[in-house]
Scaffold this active site. Structure first.
Site, PDB file in Angstrom:
ATOM      1  CE1 TYR A   1      -7.089  -1.255  10.496  1.00 51.37           C
ATOM      2  CE2 TYR A   1      -8.673  -0.101  11.955  1.00 51.37           C
ATOM      3  CZ  TYR A   1      -7.031   0.011  11.673  1.00 51.37           C
ATOM      4  OH  TYR A   1      -5.931   0.899  11.920  1.00 51.37           O
TER       5      TYR A   1
ATOM      6  CG  ASP B   1       4.481  -9.873   2.743  1.00 45.92           C
ATOM      7  OD1 ASP B   1       3.713 -10.046   4.317  1.00 45.92           O
ATOM      8  OD2 ASP B   1       3.346  -9.748   2.022  1.00 45.92           O
TER       9      ASP B   1
ATOM     10  CB  SER C   1      -7.141   1.908  15.496  1.00 53.77           C
ATOM     11  OG  SER C   1      -7.969   2.698  15.148  1.00 53.77           O
TER      12      SER C   1
ATOM     13  N   GLY D   1     -21.925   3.067  10.122  1.00 55.83           N
ATOM     14  CA  GLY D   1     -20.507   2.007  11.347  1.00 55.83           C
ATOM     15  C   GLY D   1     -20.302   3.769  11.410  1.00 55.83           C
TER      16      GLY D   1
ATOM     17  CE  LYS E   1      -4.583  -1.521  13.506  1.00 50.77           C
ATOM     18  NZ  LYS E   1      -2.850  -1.877  12.718  1.00 50.77           N
TER      19      LYS E   1
ATOM     20  CG  ASN F   1      -9.133   7.399   5.519  1.00 47.54           C
ATOM     21  OD1 ASN F   1      -8.678   6.859   5.312  1.00 47.54           O
ATOM     22  ND2 ASN F   1     -10.107   7.280   6.623  1.00 47.54           N
ATOM     23  CG  LEU F   2     -13.533  14.770   5.205  1.00 49.41           C
ATOM     24  CD1 LEU F   2     -14.354  14.560   3.785  1.00 49.41           C
ATOM     25  CD2 LEU F   2     -14.055  15.345   6.988  1.00 49.41           C
TER      26      LEU F   2
ATOM     27  CG  PHE G   1      -8.272   9.734  17.777  1.00 53.36           C
ATOM     28  CD1 PHE G   1      -7.111   8.865  19.144  1.00 53.36           C
ATOM     29  CD2 PHE G   1      -9.691   9.909  18.845  1.00 53.36           C
ATOM     30  CE1 PHE G   1      -7.264   7.991  20.281  1.00 53.36           C
ATOM     31  CE2 PHE G   1     -10.164   9.372  20.061  1.00 53.36           C
ATOM     32  CZ  PHE G   1      -9.408   8.377  20.415  1.00 53.36           C
TER      33      PHE G   1
ATOM     34  CG  ASN H   1      -2.210   1.090   1.037  1.00 53.70           C
ATOM     35  OD1 ASN H   1      -2.500   0.805  -0.212  1.00 53.70           O
ATOM     36  ND2 ASN H   1      -2.623   1.669   1.705  1.00 53.70           N
TER      37      ASN H   1
HETATM   38  P1  NAD Z   1      -0.203   2.053   5.642  1.00 53.50           P
HETATM   39  O1  NAD Z   1      -1.036   1.472   4.457  1.00 53.50           O
HETATM   40  O2  NAD Z   1       0.175   3.818   4.441  1.00 53.50           O
HETATM   41  O3  NAD Z   1       1.483   1.844   5.714  1.00 53.50           O
HETATM   42  C1  NAD Z   1       1.136   0.272   6.225  1.00 53.50           C
HETATM   43  C2  NAD Z   1       2.255   0.425   5.678  1.00 53.50           C
HETATM   44  O4  NAD Z   1       2.308  -1.265   6.290  1.00 53.50           O
HETATM   45  C3  NAD Z   1       1.792   0.050   3.769  1.00 53.50           C
HETATM   46  O5  NAD Z   1       3.933   0.775   3.081  1.00 53.50           O
HETATM   47  C4  NAD Z   1       2.457  -1.440   3.736  1.00 53.50           C
HETATM   48  O6  NAD Z   1       2.839  -1.389   2.340  1.00 53.50           O
HETATM   49  C5  NAD Z   1       2.638  -2.004   5.327  1.00 53.50           C
HETATM   50  N1  NAD Z   1       1.935  -3.517   5.129  1.00 53.50           N
HETATM   51  C6  NAD Z   1       0.960  -4.078   4.914  1.00 53.50           C
HETATM   52  N2  NAD Z   1       1.435  -4.946   5.533  1.00 53.50           N
HETATM   53  C7  NAD Z   1       2.703  -5.300   5.369  1.00 53.50           C
HETATM   54  C8  NAD Z   1       3.205  -7.194   5.203  1.00 53.50           C
HETATM   55  N3  NAD Z   1       2.840  -8.154   5.864  1.00 53.50           N
HETATM   56  N4  NAD Z   1       4.295  -7.407   5.524  1.00 53.50           N
HETATM   57  C9  NAD Z   1       5.298  -5.611   5.153  1.00 53.50           C
HETATM   58  N5  NAD Z   1       4.366  -4.131   4.872  1.00 53.50           N
HETATM   59  C10 NAD Z   1       3.551  -4.272   4.703  1.00 53.50           C
HETATM   60  O7  NAD Z   1      -1.394   2.821   6.654  1.00 53.50           O
HETATM   61  P2  NAD Z   1      -0.887   4.428   7.600  1.00 53.50           P
HETATM   62  O8  NAD Z   1      -1.708   5.204   7.609  1.00 53.50           O
HETATM   63  O9  NAD Z   1       0.195   4.506   7.638  1.00 53.50           O
HETATM   64  O10 NAD Z   1      -0.907   3.274   9.006  1.00 53.50           O
HETATM   65  C11 NAD Z   1       0.113   3.166  10.075  1.00 53.50           C
HETATM   66  C12 NAD Z   1      -0.582   1.644  10.996  1.00 53.50           C
HETATM   67  O11 NAD Z   1      -1.622   2.745  11.675  1.00 53.50           O
HETATM   68  C13 NAD Z   1      -1.702   0.640  10.290  1.00 53.50           C
HETATM   69  O12 NAD Z   1      -1.015  -0.369  11.284  1.00 53.50           O
HETATM   70  C14 NAD Z   1      -2.908   1.250  10.533  1.00 53.50           C
HETATM   71  O13 NAD Z   1      -4.017   0.205  10.778  1.00 53.50           O
HETATM   72  C15 NAD Z   1      -2.664   2.906  12.138  1.00 53.50           C
HETATM   73  N6  NAD Z   1      -3.963   3.375  12.005  1.00 53.50           N
HETATM   74  C16 NAD Z   1      -3.444   3.972  10.980  1.00 53.50           C
HETATM   75  C17 NAD Z   1      -4.875   5.179  10.586  1.00 53.50           C
HETATM   76  C18 NAD Z   1      -5.133   5.955   9.718  1.00 53.50           C
HETATM   77  O14 NAD Z   1      -6.099   6.435  10.215  1.00 53.50           O
HETATM   78  N7  NAD Z   1      -4.315   6.720   8.975  1.00 53.50           N
HETATM   79  C19 NAD Z   1      -5.769   5.364  12.200  1.00 53.50           C
HETATM   80  C20 NAD Z   1      -5.246   4.324  13.489  1.00 53.50           C
HETATM   81  C21 NAD Z   1      -3.987   3.617  13.303  1.00 53.50           C
HETATM   82  C1  WQD Z   2     -13.781  10.826   8.928  1.00 53.73           C
HETATM   83  C2  WQD Z   2     -15.659  11.450   8.377  1.00 53.73           C
HETATM   84  C3  WQD Z   2     -17.188  10.837   7.584  1.00 53.73           C
HETATM   85  C4  WQD Z   2     -15.305  10.678   3.947  1.00 53.73           C
HETATM   86  C5  WQD Z   2     -11.654   5.781  10.182  1.00 53.73           C
HETATM   87  C6  WQD Z   2     -11.135   4.289  10.066  1.00 53.73           C
HETATM   88  C7  WQD Z   2     -10.821   4.218  11.680  1.00 53.73           C
HETATM   89  C8  WQD Z   2      -9.141   4.780  11.800  1.00 53.73           C
HETATM   90  C9  WQD Z   2      -9.320   6.278  10.776  1.00 53.73           C
HETATM   91  C10 WQD Z   2      -7.481   3.157  10.685  1.00 53.73           C
HETATM   92  C11 WQD Z   2     -16.663  11.201   9.290  1.00 53.73           C
HETATM   93  C12 WQD Z   2     -16.930  11.822   6.787  1.00 53.73           C
HETATM   94  C13 WQD Z   2     -15.730  10.481   5.199  1.00 53.73           C
HETATM   95  C14 WQD Z   2     -16.094  11.084   3.097  1.00 53.73           C
HETATM   96  C15 WQD Z   2     -17.565  12.596   4.094  1.00 53.73           C
HETATM   97  N1  WQD Z   2      -8.333   4.241  10.749  1.00 53.73           N
HETATM   98  N2  WQD Z   2     -17.203  11.706   5.845  1.00 53.73           N
HETATM   99  N3  WQD Z   2     -17.576  12.206   2.748  1.00 53.73           N
HETATM  100  O1  WQD Z   2     -14.479   7.692   9.887  1.00 53.73           O
HETATM  101  O2  WQD Z   2     -13.117   8.938  11.407  1.00 53.73           O
HETATM  102  O3  WQD Z   2     -11.895   6.714  11.035  1.00 53.73           O
HETATM  103  O4  WQD Z   2      -9.661   6.203   9.760  1.00 53.73           O
HETATM  104  O5  WQD Z   2      -7.922   2.647  11.957  1.00 53.73           O
HETATM  105  O6  WQD Z   2     -10.609   3.185  12.054  1.00 53.73           O
HETATM  106  O7  WQD Z   2     -12.314   4.266  10.167  1.00 53.73           O
HETATM  107  O8  WQD Z   2     -12.696   8.768   9.414  1.00 53.73           O
HETATM  108  O9  WQD Z   2     -11.926   9.847   7.234  1.00 53.73           O
HETATM  109  O10 WQD Z   2     -13.073   7.934   6.660  1.00 53.73           O
HETATM  110  O11 WQD Z   2     -14.367   9.953   7.560  1.00 53.73           O
HETATM  111  O12 WQD Z   2     -18.506  12.815   4.997  1.00 53.73           O
HETATM  112  O13 WQD Z   2     -16.170  11.216   1.051  1.00 53.73           O
HETATM  113  O14 WQD Z   2     -16.470  11.993   7.214  1.00 53.73           O
HETATM  114  O15 WQD Z   2     -18.387  10.145   7.928  1.00 53.73           O
HETATM  115  O16 WQD Z   2     -17.691  11.225   9.908  1.00 53.73           O
HETATM  116  P1  WQD Z   2     -12.885   8.010  10.149  1.00 53.73           P
HETATM  117  P2  WQD Z   2     -13.008   9.107   7.542  1.00 53.73           P
END
Ligand code: NAD
Ligand code: WQD
Length: 339
Positions: free
Chosen positions: A151, A58, A124, A296, A155, A201-202, A180, A35
């Site tokens: 998902y 991996d 998360s 959700g 966690k 995501n937004l 967050f 990704n």
């Molecule tokens: P991202 O997808 O940009 O980064 C994750 C990275 O992990 C990617 O580069 C992907 O290639 C790599 N990856 C996935 N599976 C792998 C595997 N089996 N082996 C090696 N590499 C692998 O995501 P991010 O937004 O940077 O999120 C990072 C972490 O934070 C994740 O664990 C995600 O669940 C957590 N998280 C993200 C958010 C968010 O909104 N972005 C919120 C809460 C928690």
């Molecule tokens: C934010 C707000 C939508 C898109 C997600 C994951 C959560 C965490 C963080 C990993 C919400 C609204 C969104 C759009 C909209 N990730 N929205 N139009 O849902 O709070 O959290 O990312 O752990 O697990 O669920 O983030 O950016 O998707 O949405 O109105 O096209 O924007 O309804 O209120 P969310 P989001």
């Protein structure tokens, strides 16, 4: 310190690598690029003027991981690697559990084998599910029945596995960081969020509307019990979040055992407030329509910041305006993301 960063080419990982390098740490990244793109790491090197050792590996390949540990002496591991799309996890639960759980189990087994016992894990806010109390704080009960998708459950399960590992071997120090809503980008505009396909995501949706790749934003519901009817979220600048990881790494040196921190800014911002802030700070207009609720979605999610402030001596510094300005700069400089 010599730090292994799994998933370091991803959104949060790449920004954290910048901070680690700028604070003088050595960084080794393991990522299978499922990704992300290696270009992100080259850009991190450009920003910091320092080099990163990269392994396209991996986490499911335990032997390859073991070879990396055999050639290095790591002080700590920051474990970002995982699949992260809640909706996709509903249709592909086995892929999510396989990747996130088996990846973590392999990592911990290899760490254990090589006597590396300091781990920062990307959890998360989704682990809280639809909690009765807002702001969310770390002492709220968490169980795998809280999140509504595989998902989120992955966690919770990983948090439990890591606590069990600490019980079995108290020399382990583990920081469970519950993020967050990470948004924004490095202020150089050289790295940022680069989702595959249409963003879920937004913030990346907004920036792709404004750059002209998407027609208009659909606001998912304006009939929530919030001041303007749209949901409140705790948007945190990804560079603030990156600094939170440095604080966690420092914390682990004090031998704390398992510690859990919410990493958010502690403010609830509505969808329409974010849209207005983005328009104002960047001088643009975001075409939008109001649609139905997304299944959700919670009405409100933001954190109590007191524990992280007290124990990590960390808090988010950047404003919603900083977030909007930096996200837009990244999108403008990279209309097609990383090439
Ligand atoms: P991202 O997808 O940009 O980064 C994750 C990275 O992990 C990617 O580069 C992907 O290639 C790599 N990856 C996935 N599976 C792998 C595997 N089996 N082996 C090696 N590499 C692998 O995501 P991010 O937004 O940077 O999120 C990072 C972490 O934070 C994740 O664990 C995600 O669940 C957590 N998280 C993200 C958010 C968010 O909104 N972005 C919120 C809460 C928690
Ligand atoms: C934010 C707000 C939508 C898109 C997600 C994951 C959560 C965490 C963080 C990993 C919400 C609204 C969104 C759009 C909209 N990730 N929205 N139009 O849902 O709070 O959290 O990312 O752990 O697990 O669920 O983030 O950016 O998707 O949405 O109105 O096209 O924007 O309804 O209120 P969310 P989001």
């Amino acid at each position: 310190m010599n730090i292994l960063v799994t998933g370091g080419a991803g959104f949060i990982g790449s920004h954290t690598c910048v901070e680690l390098l700028e604070r003088g740490h050595q960084v080794v990244v393991v990522d299978n690029l499922c990704n992300s793109k290696e270009t992100a790491l080259r850009q991190v090197e450009k920003i910091s003027g320092k080099s990163i050792q990269f392994h396209k590996t991996d986490l499911l390949d335990r032997e390859a991981l073991d070879r990396i540990f055999s050639n290095e002496s790591f002080d700590s591991v920051i474990h970002f690697a995982g699949l992260k799309a809640p909706g996709e996890s509903v249709s592909k639960p086995l892929a999510y559990y396989q990747n996130n759980l088996t990846g973590t189990l392999n990592l911990c087994q290899v760490m254990s084998h090589h006597d590396v016992k300091n781990l920062v894990f990307s959890s998360s806010a989704t682990v809280y599910g639809d909690a009765a109390e807002i702001p969310l704080h770390e002492s709220l009960p968490v169980s795998s029945s809280n999140p509504i998708n595989p998902y989120g459950r992955s966690k919770v399960m990983i948090e439990e596995i890591l606590k069990d590992q600490h019980s079995a071997d108290p020399e382990w120090n583990i920081a469970l960081l519950r993020y967050f809503n990470p948004v924004g980008a490095h202020d150089s505009g050289l790295i940022g969020e680069d989702p595959n396909g249409i963003p879920i995501n937004l913030m990346p949706y907004i920036t792709q509307v404004v750059i002209g790749k998407l027609d208009k934003l659909t606001v998912f519901g304006d009939d929530y019990p919030t001041p303007d009817g749209t949901p409140l979220r705790d948007y945190i600048h990804v560079m603030d979040l990156a600094k939170g990881h440095l604080a966690a790494i420092d914390k682990l040196t004090s031998d704390p055992g398992v510690v859990t921190y919410n990493l958010g800014a502690g403010r609830g911002v509505s969808v329409l407030e974010l849209v207005k802030a983005f328009e104002k700070v960047n001088g643009v207009t975001i075409p939008l329509q109001v649609g139905s609720r997304r299944s959700g979605d919670l009405p409100t999610s933001y954190t109590d910041t007191s524990l992280a402030r007290k124990e990590l001596h960390w808090q988010a510094e950047l404003s919603i305006e900083d977030i909007c300005r930096d996200a837009w700069r990244w999108q403008q400089q990279n209309p097609h993301g990383f090439s």
